[in-house]
Design a protein around this motif. Structure first.
Motif, PDB file in Angstrom:
ATOM      1  N   ALA A  27       0.832  -1.199   0.000  1.00 46.87           N
ATOM      2  CA  ALA A  27       0.000   0.000   0.000  1.00 46.87           C
ATOM      3  C   ALA A  27       0.867   1.250   0.000  1.00 46.87           C
ATOM      4  N   ALA A  28       1.912   1.252   0.814  1.00 46.90           N
ATOM      5  CA  ALA A  28       2.809   2.411   0.886  1.00 46.90           C
ATOM      6  C   ALA A  28       3.507   2.647  -0.448  1.00 46.90           C
ATOM      7  N   ALA A  41      -6.641   0.458  -2.651  1.00 51.03           N
ATOM      8  CA  ALA A  41      -7.570  -0.580  -2.185  1.00 51.03           C
ATOM      9  C   ALA A  41      -7.911  -1.559  -3.305  1.00 51.03           C
ATOM     10  N   ALA A  42      -8.133  -1.036  -4.496  1.00 49.45           N
ATOM     11  CA  ALA A  42      -8.457  -1.902  -5.640  1.00 49.45           C
ATOM     12  C   ALA A  42      -7.288  -2.816  -5.984  1.00 49.45           C
ATOM     13  N   HIS A  43      -6.072  -2.278  -5.947  1.00 49.42           N
ATOM     14  CA  HIS A  43      -4.895  -3.083  -6.264  1.00 49.42           C
ATOM     15  C   HIS A  43      -4.681  -4.163  -5.208  1.00 49.42           C
ATOM     16  N   LEU A  44      -4.831  -3.820  -3.943  1.00 48.63           N
ATOM     17  CA  LEU A  44      -4.686  -4.810  -2.882  1.00 48.63           C
ATOM     18  C   LEU A  44      -5.762  -5.885  -2.981  1.00 48.63           C
ATOM     19  N   SER A  45      -6.970  -5.490  -3.399  1.00 49.08           N
ATOM     20  CA  SER A  45      -8.076  -6.443  -3.533  1.00 49.08           C
ATOM     21  C   SER A  45      -7.792  -7.509  -4.579  1.00 49.08           C
ATOM     22  N   GLU A  46      -7.016  -7.145  -5.601  1.00 48.22           N
ATOM     23  CA  GLU A  46      -6.677  -8.117  -6.648  1.00 48.22           C
ATOM     24  C   GLU A  46      -5.857  -9.274  -6.089  1.00 48.22           C
ATOM     25  N   LEU A  55      -9.681   0.170   5.220  1.00 49.43           N
ATOM     26  CA  LEU A  55      -8.531  -0.687   5.509  1.00 49.43           C
ATOM     27  C   LEU A  55      -7.290  -0.172   4.798  1.00 49.43           C
ATOM     28  N   ALA A  56      -7.437   0.236   3.543  1.00 51.76           N
ATOM     29  CA  ALA A  56      -6.294   0.779   2.800  1.00 51.76           C
ATOM     30  C   ALA A  56      -5.751   2.019   3.498  1.00 51.76           C
ATOM     31  N   ARG A  57      -6.629   2.881   3.956  1.00 54.06           N
ATOM     32  CA  ARG A  57      -6.213   4.097   4.661  1.00 54.06           C
ATOM     33  C   ARG A  57      -5.525   3.743   5.978  1.00 54.06           C
ATOM     34  N   GLU A  62      -0.649   3.319   9.313  1.00 55.44           N
ATOM     35  CA  GLU A  62       0.260   2.460  10.078  1.00 55.44           C
ATOM     36  C   GLU A  62       1.672   2.517   9.519  1.00 55.44           C
ATOM     37  N   ALA A  63       1.780   2.702   8.215  1.00 54.36           N
ATOM     38  CA  ALA A  63       3.092   2.753   7.558  1.00 54.36           C
ATOM     39  C   ALA A  63       3.721   4.144   7.648  1.00 54.36           C
ATOM     40  N   ASP A  64       3.049   5.077   8.329  1.00 50.03           N
ATOM     41  CA  ASP A  64       3.536   6.453   8.485  1.00 50.03           C
ATOM     42  C   ASP A  64       3.773   7.141   7.144  1.00 50.03           C
ATOM     43  N   VAL A  65       2.899   6.871   6.202  1.00 55.44           N
ATOM     44  CA  VAL A  65       2.979   7.511   4.892  1.00 55.44           C
ATOM     45  C   VAL A  65       2.347   8.894   4.999  1.00 55.44           C
TER      46      VAL A  65
END
Length: 79
Positions: A27-28, A41-46, A55-57, A62-65
Motif C-alpha cells: 500500500a505504501a 484498495a483496488a490493487h490490494l483487492s486483486e 482498511l487501505a487508509r 500504520e506505515a507512516d505515509v
C-alpha cells in the motif's frame, strides 16, 4: 506456478501478522507512486481479497505515509 499469490480472504476476516505487514508495504509503495487510496484498495483487492477504502487508509497510516490533501488541485474553478 508463482509462490507470490496470497490466498483470498473473506471481507470480514481480519488481517494480522506477516500478511498485514506485506499489505502495508504494498500500500505504501502504491500510494508513493501517486495512486489514490481507492486505487490502492483496488490493487490490494486483486491479490488479497476484498480491501475497503478504510482498511487501505489504515494500512497507509500504520506505515507512516504522509497523506496528500483531498485533490484540491483537481477541482473545477467556480464560474
Amino acid at each position: 506456478m508463482s509462490t507470490d499469490v496470497q490466498p483470498t480472504r473473506a471481507k470480514w476476516q481480519p488481517v494480522r501478522g506477516d500478511a498485514r505487514a506485506r499489505m502495508r508495504a504494498q500500500a505504501a509503495t502504491d500510494y508513493a507512486t501517486g495512486s489514490s487510496i481507492r486505487a490502492v484498495a483496488a490493487h490490494l483487492s486483486e491479490h488479497w481479497g476484498p480491501v475497503s477504502f478504510g482498511l487501505a487508509r489504515d494500512l497507509l497510516l500504520e506505515a507512516d505515509v504522509p497523506m496528500r490533501s483531498k485533490s484540491s488541485t483537481r477541482r473545477r474553478p467556480r464560474p
